[in-house]
Design a protein around this motif. Structure first.
Motif, PDB file in Angstrom:
ATOM      1  N   GLN A 147     -24.753  22.848  52.751  1.00  0.00           N
ATOM      2  CA  GLN A 147     -24.233  24.018  52.044  1.00  0.00           C
ATOM      3  C   GLN A 147     -24.263  25.207  52.993  1.00  0.00           C
ATOM      4  N   PRO A 148     -23.417  26.200  52.840  1.00  0.00           N
ATOM      5  CA  PRO A 148     -22.354  26.284  51.827  1.00  0.00           C
ATOM      6  C   PRO A 148     -21.149  25.432  52.201  1.00  0.00           C
ATOM      7  N   GLU A 149     -20.294  25.172  51.222  1.00  0.00           N
ATOM      8  CA  GLU A 149     -19.034  24.494  51.487  1.00  0.00           C
ATOM      9  C   GLU A 149     -17.945  25.549  51.713  1.00  0.00           C
ATOM     10  N   LEU A 150     -16.914  25.146  52.422  1.00  0.00           N
ATOM     11  CA  LEU A 150     -15.752  26.033  52.562  1.00  0.00           C
ATOM     12  C   LEU A 150     -14.510  25.234  52.188  1.00  0.00           C
ATOM     13  N   LEU A 151     -14.045  25.449  50.977  1.00  0.00           N
ATOM     14  CA  LEU A 151     -12.898  24.722  50.418  1.00  0.00           C
ATOM     15  C   LEU A 151     -11.771  25.724  50.208  1.00  0.00           C
ATOM     16  N   VAL A 152     -10.805  25.709  51.101  1.00  0.00           N
ATOM     17  CA  VAL A 152      -9.696  26.664  50.979  1.00  0.00           C
ATOM     18  C   VAL A 152      -8.601  26.005  50.142  1.00  0.00           C
ATOM     19  N   PHE A 153      -8.636  26.263  48.842  1.00  0.00           N
ATOM     20  CA  PHE A 153      -7.658  25.687  47.917  1.00  0.00           C
ATOM     21  C   PHE A 153      -6.444  26.621  47.818  1.00  0.00           C
ATOM     22  N   ARG A 154      -5.314  26.074  47.351  1.00  0.00           N
ATOM     23  CA  ARG A 154      -4.051  26.833  47.274  1.00  0.00           C
ATOM     24  C   ARG A 154      -3.789  27.572  48.600  1.00  0.00           C
ATOM     25  N   ALA A 155      -3.937  26.807  49.672  1.00  0.00           N
ATOM     26  CA  ALA A 155      -3.875  27.393  51.022  1.00  0.00           C
ATOM     27  C   ALA A 155      -2.561  28.117  51.294  1.00  0.00           C
ATOM     28  N   HIS A 156      -1.486  27.665  50.679  1.00  0.00           N
ATOM     29  CA  HIS A 156      -0.171  28.289  50.914  1.00  0.00           C
ATOM     30  C   HIS A 156      -0.153  29.745  50.450  1.00  0.00           C
ATOM     31  N   GLU A 157      -1.118  30.120  49.601  1.00  0.00           N
ATOM     32  CA  GLU A 157      -1.181  31.516  49.128  1.00  0.00           C
ATOM     33  C   GLU A 157      -2.127  32.360  49.984  1.00  0.00           C
ATOM     34  N   LYS A 158      -2.830  31.726  50.927  1.00  0.00           N
ATOM     35  CA  LYS A 158      -3.898  32.430  51.638  1.00  0.00           C
ATOM     36  C   LYS A 158      -3.621  32.677  53.116  1.00  0.00           C
ATOM     37  N   PHE A 159      -2.542  32.088  53.621  1.00  0.00           N
ATOM     38  CA  PHE A 159      -2.128  32.314  55.011  1.00  0.00           C
ATOM     39  C   PHE A 159      -0.714  32.889  54.987  1.00  0.00           C
ATOM     40  N   ASP A 160      -0.425  33.775  55.937  1.00  0.00           N
ATOM     41  CA  ASP A 160       0.947  34.290  55.993  1.00  0.00           C
ATOM     42  C   ASP A 160       1.818  33.351  56.824  1.00  0.00           C
ATOM     43  N   ALA A 161       3.073  33.735  57.012  1.00  0.00           N
ATOM     44  CA  ALA A 161       4.042  32.862  57.698  1.00  0.00           C
ATOM     45  C   ALA A 161       3.642  32.584  59.146  1.00  0.00           C
ATOM     46  N   ASP A 162       2.803  33.446  59.724  1.00  0.00           N
ATOM     47  CA  ASP A 162       2.336  33.238  61.095  1.00  0.00           C
ATOM     48  C   ASP A 162       1.012  32.473  61.143  1.00  0.00           C
TER      49      ASP A 162
END
Ligand SMILES: Cc1cc2nc3c(=O)[nH]c(=O)nc-3n(C[C@H](O)[C@H](O)[C@H](O)COP(=O)(O)O)c2cc1C
Length: 190
Positions: A147-162
């Motif tokens: 722990q801790p975990e790092l789960l980046v869900f709905r990733a398409h909403e969290k990174f920009d086009a670059d």
């Protein structure tokens, strides 16, 4: 080995995706940008690592594998950004671990601190892939941070086009994750 009890901790990071616009590669890039001063992150691209083949290994590690193992050996710790494929570990991630697990008992992953993170457009953020990957570190005798975990869900909403991590909550969580990893390496390092 460096001096993980005090100074800078050298971390070898890799992403289990070869895709140019990979969210997991982008997550690793965000790590490099956000890393605290006591973590020196080097990123290894897995593209030159071929599929594991015992016959090839018997002739000597191919250059990509030798470079990968040398990079792990030179690091105090390993940080993996893995996607999840079909509720499991993608072949790219697992294949890299399989090479680095050899030879058993004397492998570069033996007693190496490891952190696992991952990103996915889905709602579980690579959770099942990460859990399955964790099992591999039982056999390699690596110290996977629980722990801790790092789960980046709905990733398409969290990174920009670059491919830049723009989600503030994720950036904050990433900072905590890296601080916890530095503390973990100092705690478990032989
Ligand atoms: C063969 C395949 C299987 C997948 N299975 C899952 C899955 O089980 N769970 C999930 O959240 N995403 C799944 N995905 C979607 C991936 O999370 C998505 O393609 C992601 O962007 C891959 O990571 P990357 O962006 O780092 O390449 C799958 C994608 C592929 C190509």
């Amino acid at each position: 080995m460096g001096d993980p009890s005090g100074g800078v901790i050298r971390v070898l990071g890799f992403a289990g995706s070869l895709r140019r616009a990979s969210y997991n590669r982008a997550l690793l890039a965000a790590v490099v940008e956000a890393a605290p001063a006591d973590l020196a992150i080097t990123v290894f691209d897995l593209a030159p690592v071929p599929l594991y083949n015992g016959d090839v290994e018997a002739q000597g590690d191919p250059p990509g594998v030798a470079a990968f193992k040398a990079a792990i050996a030179a690091a105090d710790a390993v940080l993996i950004a893995t996607p999840e494929y079909n509720h499991g570990v993608p072949g790219v991630t697992k294949n890299a671990i399989d090479w680095a697990s050899r030879p058993p008992g004397r492998a570069v992953l033996d007693r190496k601190p490891v952190a696992i993170m991952g990103a996915s457009p889905g709602i579980t953020g690579s959770a099942r892939g990460q859990s399955q990957l964790r099992q591999a570190f039982e056999f390699t005798n690596s110290y996977a941070m629980p722990q801790p975990e790092l789960l980046v869900f709905r990733a398409h909403e969290k990174f920009d086009a670059d491919g830049r991590l723009t989600d503030e909550a994720t950036r904050t969580h990433l900072g905590r994750f890296l601080a916890a990893f530095a503390a973990w390496v100092r705690r478990v390092r032989d």
